[in-house]
Design a protein around this motif. Sequence first.
Motif, short mmCIF file in Angstrom:
data_model
loop_
_atom_site.label_atom_id
_atom_site.label_comp_id
_atom_site.label_asym_id
_atom_site.label_seq_id
_atom_site.Cartn_x
_atom_site.Cartn_y
_atom_site.Cartn_z
N CYS A 176 0.85 -1.20 0.00
CA CYS A 176 0.00 0.00 0.00
C CYS A 176 0.88 1.24 0.00
O CYS A 176 1.62 1.49 0.95
N TYR A 177 0.77 2.02 -1.07
CA TYR A 177 1.58 3.23 -1.20
C TYR A 177 0.65 4.45 -1.09
O TYR A 177 -0.20 4.65 -1.94
N TYR A 178 0.82 5.24 -0.04
CA TYR A 178 -0.07 6.36 0.23
C TYR A 178 0.37 7.65 -0.45
O TYR A 178 -0.42 8.55 -0.67
N GLY A 179 1.67 7.75 -0.76
CA GLY A 179 2.18 8.98 -1.36
C GLY A 179 2.39 10.05 -0.31
O GLY A 179 2.17 9.83 0.89
N CYS A 180 2.82 11.22 -0.77
CA CYS A 180 3.22 12.25 0.20
C CYS A 180 2.07 13.15 0.63
O CYS A 180 1.78 13.29 1.82
N GLN A 181 1.39 13.77 -0.32
CA GLN A 181 0.53 14.89 0.04
C GLN A 181 -0.82 14.49 0.62
O GLN A 181 -1.56 15.33 1.11
N ALA A 182 -1.13 13.18 0.61
CA ALA A 182 -2.39 12.76 1.24
C ALA A 182 -2.26 12.70 2.75
O ALA A 182 -3.24 12.83 3.47
N VAL A 183 -1.07 12.47 3.23
CA VAL A 183 -0.92 12.26 4.68
C VAL A 183 -0.20 13.40 5.40
O VAL A 183 -0.01 13.34 6.61
N ARG A 184 0.20 14.44 4.68
CA ARG A 184 0.79 15.59 5.35
C ARG A 184 0.69 16.82 4.47
O ARG A 184 0.68 16.68 3.25
N PRO A 185 0.67 18.04 5.03
CA PRO A 185 0.47 18.29 6.46
C PRO A 185 -0.96 18.75 6.80
O PRO A 185 -1.27 18.84 7.97
N TYR A 186 -1.80 19.04 5.81
CA TYR A 186 -3.14 19.60 6.10
C TYR A 186 -4.17 18.51 5.93
O TYR A 186 -5.01 18.58 5.04
#
Lengths: 307, 188
Positions: A159-169
Amino acid sequence: MANGEPSTATGYLYYPGCSLKGTGIAYEESLLTLFRLLELPVTELTDWNCCGATTYMSSDERDAQLLAARNLSLARQAGGADVLAPCNACYLTLRKCVDFCKKYKSVADDVHSYLEDAHLPTLQDVAIRHPLEVLYTDVGVERLRAGVVRKWPGGPVACYYGCQAVRPYTEVDRESNPMRMDEILNAVGVPTVPYALKTKCCGASHTGTIRDVGVRLSYILLREAARQQAKAVAVICPLCQFNLDLYQAEMRRSDPSLPELPIIYLTQILGWVLGGDPKDLGVQRCVSGANTVRQWFTSEKGAPVHV
Amino acid sequence: MKRHIKYQVDAQADWGAMVGEQPGCERLFSCIQCGTCSGTCPVSIYMDLSPRRIMALVREGFRDDALASKTIWLCASCYSCSVACPQKISVTDVMYALKREALSKGILPKDLAIPVLAQEFCSMVSKTGRNSEFWLVLRVALRTNPFALFTMLPVAWNLMRTGRLPLGREAIVRKWELPARAAAKGVR
Protein backbone atom coordinates in the motif's frame (compact mmCIF):
# COMPACT_ATOMS: atom_id res chain seq x y z
CA MET A 1 -27.68 30.41 -0.28
CA ALA A 2 -27.69 33.09 2.39
CA ASN A 3 -24.68 33.67 4.57
CA GLY A 4 -24.49 31.38 7.56
CA GLU A 5 -27.18 28.97 6.42
CA PRO A 6 -26.06 25.45 7.29
CA SER A 7 -25.60 23.00 4.48
CA THR A 8 -28.34 20.40 4.06
CA ALA A 9 -26.65 18.72 1.13
CA THR A 10 -26.18 14.97 0.97
CA GLY A 11 -23.69 12.94 -1.00
CA TYR A 12 -20.39 14.21 -2.33
CA LEU A 13 -19.32 16.91 -4.77
CA TYR A 14 -16.69 15.31 -6.93
CA TYR A 15 -13.70 17.51 -7.78
CA PRO A 16 -11.73 15.62 -10.48
CA GLY A 17 -8.78 17.91 -11.11
CA CYS A 18 -6.86 17.67 -14.39
CA SER A 19 -5.41 14.17 -14.04
CA LEU A 20 -8.63 12.27 -13.44
CA LYS A 21 -9.84 13.41 -16.86
CA GLY A 22 -6.59 12.42 -18.56
CA THR A 23 -3.73 10.18 -17.49
CA GLY A 24 -5.61 9.15 -14.35
CA ILE A 25 -8.97 8.42 -15.99
CA ALA A 26 -9.01 4.88 -14.55
CA TYR A 27 -9.11 6.46 -11.08
CA GLU A 28 -12.25 8.39 -12.04
CA GLU A 29 -13.89 5.34 -13.63
CA SER A 30 -13.16 3.11 -10.65
CA LEU A 31 -14.08 5.74 -8.06
CA LEU A 32 -17.48 6.45 -9.62
CA THR A 33 -18.19 2.74 -10.09
CA LEU A 34 -17.23 1.96 -6.50
CA PHE A 35 -19.36 4.77 -5.09
CA ARG A 36 -22.29 3.59 -7.21
CA LEU A 37 -21.89 0.07 -5.81
CA LEU A 38 -21.85 1.54 -2.30
CA GLU A 39 -24.90 3.67 -3.14
CA LEU A 40 -23.13 6.91 -2.29
CA PRO A 41 -24.44 9.79 -4.45
CA VAL A 42 -21.70 11.69 -6.28
CA THR A 43 -22.14 14.81 -8.44
CA GLU A 44 -19.33 16.43 -10.38
CA LEU A 45 -18.65 20.03 -9.40
CA THR A 46 -19.81 22.20 -12.32
CA ASP A 47 -17.16 24.27 -14.14
CA TRP A 48 -14.39 23.42 -11.65
CA ASN A 49 -10.95 24.86 -12.40
CA CYS A 50 -7.36 23.73 -11.77
CA CYS A 51 -6.72 23.46 -8.03
CA GLY A 52 -3.66 25.70 -8.26
CA ALA A 53 -1.41 22.73 -7.61
CA THR A 54 2.12 22.59 -6.43
CA THR A 55 3.49 24.20 -9.56
CA TYR A 56 1.32 27.31 -9.33
CA MET A 57 2.46 27.95 -5.77
CA SER A 58 6.02 28.27 -7.12
CA SER A 59 5.08 31.17 -9.29
CA ASP A 60 2.22 33.14 -7.79
CA GLU A 61 1.06 32.40 -4.28
CA ARG A 62 -1.91 34.76 -4.34
CA ASP A 63 -3.41 33.42 -7.57
CA ALA A 64 -2.74 29.84 -6.49
CA GLN A 65 -4.88 30.43 -3.39
CA LEU A 66 -7.55 32.22 -5.44
CA LEU A 67 -7.83 29.34 -7.91
CA ALA A 68 -8.38 26.94 -5.03
CA ALA A 69 -10.86 29.39 -3.48
CA ARG A 70 -13.00 29.53 -6.64
CA ASN A 71 -13.55 25.77 -6.44
CA LEU A 72 -14.55 25.98 -2.79
CA SER A 73 -16.89 28.83 -3.59
CA LEU A 74 -18.46 26.80 -6.42
CA ALA A 75 -18.94 23.95 -3.96
CA ARG A 76 -20.88 26.27 -1.72
CA GLN A 77 -22.93 27.49 -4.68
CA ALA A 78 -23.71 23.85 -5.47
CA GLY A 79 -25.17 23.28 -2.01
CA GLY A 80 -22.14 22.81 0.20
CA ALA A 81 -21.86 19.02 0.28
CA ASP A 82 -18.45 17.55 1.10
CA VAL A 83 -15.93 17.99 -1.69
CA LEU A 84 -14.39 14.71 -2.80
CA ALA A 85 -10.82 15.33 -4.03
CA PRO A 86 -9.21 12.01 -5.08
CA CYS A 87 -5.89 13.47 -6.33
CA ASN A 88 -3.47 13.90 -3.44
CA ALA A 89 -2.16 17.18 -4.86
CA CYS A 90 -5.67 18.65 -5.29
CA TYR A 91 -6.59 17.45 -1.81
CA LEU A 92 -3.59 19.20 -0.28
CA THR A 93 -3.98 22.40 -2.30
CA LEU A 94 -7.66 22.87 -1.49
CA ARG A 95 -7.07 22.20 2.19
CA LYS A 96 -4.04 24.49 2.25
CA CYS A 97 -6.25 27.33 1.01
CA VAL A 98 -8.69 26.77 3.89
CA ASP A 99 -5.83 26.49 6.38
CA PHE A 100 -4.10 29.66 5.16
CA CYS A 101 -7.36 31.64 5.17
CA LYS A 102 -7.75 30.73 8.84
CA LYS A 103 -4.13 31.47 9.76
CA TYR A 104 -3.33 34.57 7.70
CA LYS A 105 -5.56 37.58 7.45
CA SER A 106 -3.78 38.78 4.29
CA VAL A 107 -4.71 35.54 2.48
CA ALA A 108 -8.30 35.64 3.77
CA ASP A 109 -8.64 39.28 2.61
CA ASP A 110 -7.27 38.49 -0.85
CA VAL A 111 -9.68 35.57 -1.21
CA HIS A 112 -12.60 37.66 0.02
CA SER A 113 -12.04 40.58 -2.35
CA TYR A 114 -11.39 38.26 -5.31
CA LEU A 115 -14.65 36.36 -4.76
CA GLU A 116 -16.47 39.69 -4.53
CA ASP A 117 -14.93 40.88 -7.81
CA ALA A 118 -15.86 37.62 -9.49
CA HIS A 119 -19.43 37.73 -8.04
CA LEU A 120 -18.96 34.40 -6.33
CA PRO A 121 -20.26 33.49 -2.87
CA THR A 122 -17.86 33.97 0.02
CA LEU A 123 -16.22 30.91 1.55
CA GLN A 124 -17.95 28.96 4.27
CA ASP A 125 -16.99 25.76 5.96
CA VAL A 126 -16.74 23.23 3.18
CA ALA A 127 -15.25 19.87 4.07
CA ILE A 128 -12.61 18.60 1.65
CA ARG A 129 -12.41 14.83 1.73
CA HIS A 130 -10.18 12.17 0.23
CA PRO A 131 -11.78 8.88 -0.96
CA LEU A 132 -9.58 6.85 1.42
CA GLU A 133 -10.88 8.84 4.36
CA VAL A 134 -14.49 8.60 3.13
CA LEU A 135 -14.17 4.83 2.67
CA TYR A 136 -12.65 4.39 6.10
CA THR A 137 -14.81 6.79 8.12
CA ASP A 138 -18.15 7.19 6.29
CA VAL A 139 -18.46 3.68 4.83
CA GLY A 140 -16.39 1.74 7.32
CA VAL A 141 -14.32 -1.40 7.11
CA GLU A 142 -17.20 -3.65 8.24
CA ARG A 143 -19.56 -2.55 5.48
CA LEU A 144 -16.85 -3.05 2.89
CA ARG A 145 -16.13 -6.52 4.26
CA ALA A 146 -19.82 -7.43 4.17
CA GLY A 147 -20.12 -6.45 0.50
CA VAL A 148 -17.37 -8.70 -0.86
CA VAL A 149 -18.55 -11.02 -3.67
CA ARG A 150 -15.22 -11.95 -5.25
CA LYS A 151 -12.15 -13.61 -3.81
CA TRP A 152 -8.92 -11.71 -4.59
CA PRO A 153 -6.91 -13.96 -6.93
CA GLY A 154 -3.80 -11.81 -6.89
CA GLY A 155 -0.84 -11.85 -4.55
CA PRO A 156 0.01 -9.56 -1.64
CA VAL A 157 -0.06 -5.82 -2.27
CA ALA A 158 2.14 -2.95 -1.06
CA CYS A 159 0.00 0.00 0.00
CA TYR A 160 1.58 3.23 -1.20
CA TYR A 161 -0.07 6.36 0.23
CA GLY A 162 2.18 8.98 -1.36
CA CYS A 163 3.22 12.25 0.20
CA GLN A 164 0.53 14.89 0.04
CA ALA A 165 -2.39 12.76 1.24
CA VAL A 166 -0.92 12.26 4.68
CA ARG A 167 0.79 15.59 5.35
CA PRO A 168 0.47 18.29 6.46
CA TYR A 169 -3.14 19.60 6.10
CA THR A 170 -4.88 16.28 6.33
CA GLU A 171 -7.34 13.96 7.98
CA VAL A 172 -6.73 11.01 5.67
CA ASP A 173 -4.55 9.08 8.08
CA ARG A 174 -1.67 9.62 10.49
CA GLU A 175 1.46 11.02 8.88
CA SER A 176 3.87 8.31 9.96
CA ASN A 177 3.07 4.71 9.07
CA PRO A 178 -0.54 5.21 7.88
CA MET A 179 -2.51 1.93 7.95
CA ARG A 180 -6.06 2.66 6.76
CA MET A 181 -5.54 1.41 3.22
CA ASP A 182 -3.89 -1.75 4.63
CA GLU A 183 -6.79 -2.28 7.04
CA ILE A 184 -9.40 -1.85 4.30
CA LEU A 185 -7.65 -4.22 1.91
CA ASN A 186 -7.05 -6.86 4.59
CA ALA A 187 -10.73 -6.67 5.51
CA VAL A 188 -11.83 -7.45 1.95
CA GLY A 189 -9.41 -10.37 1.64
CA VAL A 190 -6.39 -8.71 0.01
CA PRO A 191 -3.12 -9.44 1.85
CA THR A 192 -0.69 -6.54 2.24
CA VAL A 193 3.05 -6.42 2.96
CA PRO A 194 4.93 -4.18 5.40
CA TYR A 195 6.04 -1.19 3.36
CA ALA A 196 8.39 1.29 4.98
CA LEU A 197 8.38 3.68 2.01
CA LYS A 198 4.60 4.09 1.96
CA THR A 199 4.75 7.89 2.30
CA LYS A 200 8.05 8.61 0.53
CA CYS A 201 7.96 10.92 -2.51
CA CYS A 202 7.46 9.22 -5.93
CA GLY A 203 9.33 11.98 -7.76
CA ALA A 204 6.17 13.87 -8.72
CA SER A 205 6.59 15.98 -11.87
CA HIS A 206 10.38 15.50 -11.80
CA THR A 207 9.96 12.42 -14.02
CA GLY A 208 9.07 14.88 -16.80
CA THR A 209 11.62 17.60 -16.08
CA ILE A 210 14.68 16.05 -14.42
CA ARG A 211 14.06 12.51 -15.45
CA ASP A 212 17.00 10.70 -13.82
CA VAL A 213 16.03 12.02 -10.40
CA GLY A 214 12.30 11.40 -10.79
CA VAL A 215 12.62 7.88 -12.19
CA ARG A 216 15.20 6.99 -9.53
CA LEU A 217 12.79 7.93 -6.73
CA SER A 218 10.05 5.79 -8.25
CA TYR A 219 12.50 2.93 -8.80
CA ILE A 220 13.45 2.85 -5.10
CA LEU A 221 9.75 2.55 -4.20
CA LEU A 222 9.22 -0.38 -6.56
CA ARG A 223 12.43 -2.16 -5.59
CA GLU A 224 11.42 -2.04 -1.91
CA ALA A 225 7.93 -3.33 -2.73
CA ALA A 226 9.44 -6.19 -4.73
CA ARG A 227 11.89 -7.04 -1.92
CA GLN A 228 8.88 -7.33 0.40
CA GLN A 229 7.40 -9.90 -2.03
CA ALA A 230 4.56 -7.61 -3.08
CA LYS A 231 2.97 -8.64 -6.38
CA ALA A 232 1.36 -5.25 -6.98
CA VAL A 233 1.27 -1.73 -5.56
CA ALA A 234 -2.03 -0.12 -4.50
CA VAL A 235 -2.18 3.68 -4.91
CA ILE A 236 -4.54 6.58 -4.17
CA CYS A 237 -3.00 9.34 -6.32
CA PRO A 238 -2.97 9.71 -10.12
CA LEU A 239 0.58 11.09 -10.22
CA CYS A 240 1.95 8.22 -8.12
CA GLN A 241 0.16 5.78 -10.41
CA PHE A 242 1.58 7.49 -13.50
CA ASN A 243 5.18 7.50 -12.29
CA LEU A 244 5.22 3.94 -10.97
CA ASP A 245 3.30 2.54 -13.95
CA LEU A 246 4.69 4.34 -17.00
CA TYR A 247 8.40 4.38 -16.19
CA GLN A 248 8.80 0.71 -15.24
CA ALA A 249 9.95 -0.29 -18.71
CA GLU A 250 12.71 2.31 -18.50
CA MET A 251 13.73 1.12 -15.02
CA ARG A 252 14.00 -2.44 -16.24
CA ARG A 253 16.50 -1.36 -18.88
CA SER A 254 18.97 -0.49 -16.10
CA ASP A 255 17.78 -3.21 -13.70
CA PRO A 256 16.34 -6.20 -15.60
CA SER A 257 15.70 -8.02 -12.31
CA LEU A 258 12.92 -5.61 -11.34
CA PRO A 259 9.69 -7.65 -11.66
CA GLU A 260 6.69 -6.23 -13.50
CA LEU A 261 4.44 -4.82 -10.80
CA PRO A 262 0.89 -3.75 -11.64
CA ILE A 263 0.10 -0.33 -10.14
CA ILE A 264 -3.58 -0.48 -9.18
CA TYR A 265 -5.86 2.11 -7.62
CA LEU A 266 -7.40 1.18 -4.28
CA THR A 267 -10.77 1.96 -5.87
CA GLN A 268 -10.13 -0.58 -8.64
CA ILE A 269 -9.41 -3.39 -6.18
CA LEU A 270 -12.39 -2.52 -3.98
CA GLY A 271 -14.71 -2.02 -6.95
CA TRP A 272 -13.76 -5.44 -8.23
CA VAL A 273 -14.10 -7.45 -4.99
CA LEU A 274 -17.45 -5.73 -4.44
CA GLY A 275 -18.69 -7.00 -7.81
CA GLY A 276 -17.95 -4.19 -10.29
CA ASP A 277 -17.34 -4.83 -13.98
CA PRO A 278 -13.57 -4.72 -14.78
CA LYS A 279 -14.20 -2.49 -17.83
CA ASP A 280 -16.11 0.02 -15.67
CA LEU A 281 -13.13 0.06 -13.31
CA GLY A 282 -10.68 0.92 -16.09
CA VAL A 283 -8.34 -1.99 -15.30
CA GLN A 284 -7.50 -2.35 -19.02
CA ARG A 285 -5.67 0.97 -18.75
CA CYS A 286 -2.82 -0.43 -16.65
CA VAL A 287 0.46 -0.45 -18.58
CA SER A 288 2.91 -2.40 -16.39
CA GLY A 289 1.97 -6.00 -15.69
CA ALA A 290 -1.04 -5.65 -17.99
CA ASN A 291 -1.30 -9.42 -18.52
CA THR A 292 -1.28 -10.12 -14.80
CA VAL A 293 -3.96 -7.50 -14.27
CA ARG A 294 -6.10 -9.02 -17.02
CA GLN A 295 -5.81 -12.46 -15.38
CA TRP A 296 -6.62 -11.24 -11.88
CA PHE A 297 -9.59 -9.16 -12.91
CA THR A 298 -11.38 -11.78 -15.04
CA SER A 299 -12.35 -14.43 -12.52
CA GLU A 300 -16.09 -14.80 -12.15
CA LYS A 301 -18.35 -13.23 -9.59
CA GLY A 302 -19.43 -15.83 -7.05
CA ALA A 303 -21.70 -16.08 -4.06
CA PRO A 304 -20.94 -13.64 -1.21
CA VAL A 305 -17.51 -14.43 0.13
CA HIS A 306 -16.83 -14.45 3.82
CA VAL A 307 -13.40 -13.02 4.51
CA MET B 1 36.26 19.63 -0.44
CA LYS B 2 36.43 23.27 -1.40
CA ARG B 3 35.56 25.73 1.31
CA HIS B 4 33.66 28.93 0.54
CA ILE B 5 33.99 31.84 2.90
CA LYS B 6 30.96 34.09 3.21
CA TYR B 7 31.43 37.75 4.08
CA GLN B 8 28.89 39.75 6.00
CA VAL B 9 29.08 42.67 3.56
CA ASP B 10 27.71 40.43 0.79
CA ALA B 11 24.57 39.69 2.77
CA GLN B 12 21.33 41.69 2.83
CA ALA B 13 20.16 41.18 6.39
CA ASP B 14 16.70 42.68 5.83
CA TRP B 15 16.01 40.31 2.92
CA GLY B 16 15.80 37.31 5.26
CA ALA B 17 13.22 39.17 7.32
CA MET B 18 11.19 39.85 4.16
CA VAL B 19 11.10 36.15 3.35
CA GLY B 20 10.03 35.44 6.92
CA GLU B 21 7.03 37.73 6.50
CA GLN B 22 5.45 35.60 3.78
CA PRO B 23 2.57 33.29 4.73
CA GLY B 24 3.93 30.00 6.03
CA CYS B 25 7.47 31.31 6.54
CA GLU B 26 7.05 33.01 9.90
CA ARG B 27 8.99 30.39 11.89
CA LEU B 28 12.11 30.75 9.72
CA PHE B 29 14.20 32.47 12.39
CA SER B 30 13.59 29.74 14.95
CA CYS B 31 15.76 27.30 12.92
CA ILE B 32 18.31 25.52 15.12
CA GLN B 33 20.31 24.11 12.17
CA CYS B 34 19.74 20.52 13.28
CA GLY B 35 19.60 19.20 9.71
CA THR B 36 16.41 17.15 10.12
CA CYS B 37 15.09 18.77 6.92
CA SER B 38 18.10 17.56 4.93
CA GLY B 39 17.89 14.13 6.54
CA THR B 40 14.23 13.57 5.64
CA CYS B 41 14.44 15.12 2.17
CA PRO B 42 14.17 12.42 -0.54
CA VAL B 43 16.03 14.58 -3.08
CA SER B 44 18.69 16.23 -0.92
CA ILE B 45 21.44 14.07 -2.45
CA TYR B 46 20.77 15.72 -5.81
CA MET B 47 20.85 19.26 -4.42
CA ASP B 48 23.76 21.69 -4.67
CA LEU B 49 22.95 23.11 -1.21
CA SER B 50 21.16 21.04 1.41
CA PRO B 51 17.85 22.40 2.76
CA ARG B 52 19.59 23.13 6.09
CA ARG B 53 22.14 25.31 4.30
CA ILE B 54 19.40 27.15 2.42
CA MET B 55 17.71 27.95 5.74
CA ALA B 56 20.99 29.35 7.11
CA LEU B 57 21.67 31.41 3.97
CA VAL B 58 18.19 32.91 3.92
CA ARG B 59 18.33 33.84 7.59
CA GLU B 60 21.63 35.65 7.14
CA GLY B 61 20.46 37.35 3.97
CA PHE B 62 22.66 35.67 1.34
CA ARG B 63 20.00 36.24 -1.26
CA ASP B 64 21.88 35.48 -4.48
CA ASP B 65 23.24 32.13 -3.29
CA ALA B 66 19.83 30.99 -2.13
CA LEU B 67 17.94 32.14 -5.23
CA ALA B 68 20.43 30.74 -7.75
CA SER B 69 20.53 27.29 -6.15
CA LYS B 70 19.12 24.20 -7.84
CA THR B 71 17.89 23.13 -4.43
CA ILE B 72 14.79 25.28 -4.41
CA TRP B 73 13.66 23.77 -7.73
CA LEU B 74 14.47 20.20 -6.77
CA CYS B 75 12.14 20.48 -3.80
CA ALA B 76 9.17 18.35 -4.89
CA SER B 77 6.87 19.73 -2.16
CA CYS B 78 6.46 16.38 -0.39
CA TYR B 79 6.38 18.20 2.98
CA SER B 80 8.54 15.57 4.75
CA CYS B 81 10.77 18.29 6.19
CA SER B 82 7.84 20.44 7.27
CA VAL B 83 6.21 17.74 9.38
CA ALA B 84 9.55 16.51 10.76
CA CYS B 85 10.99 19.90 11.74
CA PRO B 86 11.31 20.06 15.55
CA GLN B 87 10.92 23.84 15.34
CA LYS B 88 7.73 23.53 13.22
CA ILE B 89 9.15 25.53 10.33
CA SER B 90 7.32 24.93 7.06
CA VAL B 91 10.51 24.50 5.03
CA THR B 92 8.35 23.72 1.99
CA ASP B 93 6.74 27.17 2.17
CA VAL B 94 10.17 28.82 2.47
CA MET B 95 11.21 26.95 -0.69
CA TYR B 96 8.06 28.21 -2.42
CA ALA B 97 8.82 31.79 -1.39
CA LEU B 98 12.33 31.44 -2.85
CA LYS B 99 11.05 29.89 -6.07
CA ARG B 100 8.63 32.78 -6.53
CA GLU B 101 11.30 35.42 -6.06
CA ALA B 102 13.78 33.59 -8.31
CA LEU B 103 11.14 33.33 -11.06
CA SER B 104 10.04 36.95 -10.80
CA LYS B 105 13.66 38.20 -10.86
CA GLY B 106 14.68 35.78 -13.61
CA ILE B 107 17.46 34.25 -11.48
CA LEU B 108 17.30 30.69 -12.75
CA PRO B 109 19.87 27.88 -12.88
CA LYS B 110 20.80 26.95 -16.44
CA ASP B 111 19.45 23.84 -18.16
CA LEU B 112 16.79 23.10 -15.61
CA ALA B 113 13.31 22.46 -16.99
CA ILE B 114 11.52 22.70 -13.62
CA PRO B 115 11.11 26.53 -13.53
CA VAL B 116 10.02 26.43 -17.19
CA LEU B 117 7.31 23.96 -16.21
CA ALA B 118 6.13 26.37 -13.51
CA GLN B 119 5.99 29.27 -16.00
CA GLU B 120 4.17 27.33 -18.70
CA PHE B 121 1.76 25.75 -16.23
CA CYS B 122 0.75 29.14 -14.82
CA SER B 123 0.47 30.79 -18.20
CA MET B 124 -1.87 28.00 -19.37
CA VAL B 125 -4.01 27.78 -16.23
CA SER B 126 -4.36 31.55 -15.74
CA LYS B 127 -5.89 31.81 -19.24
CA THR B 128 -8.00 28.65 -19.49
CA GLY B 129 -8.53 27.64 -15.86
CA ARG B 130 -7.35 24.11 -16.56
CA ASN B 131 -4.23 22.16 -17.36
CA SER B 132 -4.10 20.19 -20.61
CA GLU B 133 -1.42 17.65 -19.78
CA PHE B 134 -0.36 16.85 -23.35
CA TRP B 135 0.05 20.50 -24.42
CA LEU B 136 1.87 21.41 -21.22
CA VAL B 137 4.50 18.71 -21.72
CA LEU B 138 4.87 19.70 -25.37
CA ARG B 139 5.39 23.38 -24.56
CA VAL B 140 7.94 22.70 -21.83
CA ALA B 141 9.89 20.32 -24.07
CA LEU B 142 9.93 22.77 -26.99
CA ARG B 143 11.33 25.49 -24.74
CA THR B 144 13.96 23.37 -22.99
CA ASN B 145 15.04 20.31 -24.95
CA PRO B 146 12.99 19.35 -28.03
CA PHE B 147 15.04 16.18 -28.43
CA ALA B 148 13.63 14.98 -25.11
CA LEU B 149 10.36 14.46 -26.99
CA PHE B 150 11.90 11.37 -28.64
CA THR B 151 12.68 9.82 -25.27
CA MET B 152 9.08 10.50 -24.23
CA LEU B 153 7.62 8.62 -27.20
CA PRO B 154 7.31 5.19 -25.49
CA VAL B 155 5.46 6.74 -22.54
CA ALA B 156 3.22 8.76 -24.87
CA TRP B 157 2.43 5.67 -26.94
CA ASN B 158 1.52 3.62 -23.86
CA LEU B 159 -0.76 6.41 -22.67
CA MET B 160 -2.44 6.75 -26.05
CA ARG B 161 -3.13 3.07 -26.59
CA THR B 162 -4.72 2.82 -23.13
CA GLY B 163 -6.86 5.94 -23.71
CA ARG B 164 -5.05 8.04 -21.14
CA LEU B 165 -3.81 10.90 -23.31
CA PRO B 166 -6.59 13.23 -24.48
CA LEU B 167 -5.26 15.67 -27.07
CA GLY B 168 -7.94 18.34 -26.70
CA ARG B 169 -7.43 21.67 -24.96
CA GLU B 170 -9.26 21.86 -21.66
CA ALA B 171 -10.90 25.10 -20.48
CA ILE B 172 -13.57 26.18 -18.03
CA VAL B 173 -16.75 27.87 -19.29
CA ARG B 174 -16.88 30.96 -17.07
CA LYS B 175 -13.33 32.20 -17.74
CA TRP B 176 -14.26 35.70 -16.56
CA GLU B 177 -14.31 34.34 -13.01
CA LEU B 178 -10.60 33.44 -13.10
CA PRO B 179 -8.35 35.49 -10.78
CA ALA B 180 -6.50 37.33 -13.58
CA ARG B 181 -9.72 38.36 -15.35
CA ALA B 182 -11.76 39.16 -12.23
CA ALA B 183 -9.03 41.45 -10.87
CA ALA B 184 -8.84 43.42 -14.12
CA LYS B 185 -12.58 44.04 -14.05
CA GLY B 186 -12.99 44.57 -10.33
CA VAL B 187 -12.32 47.47 -8.02
CA ARG B 188 -8.76 46.58 -7.02
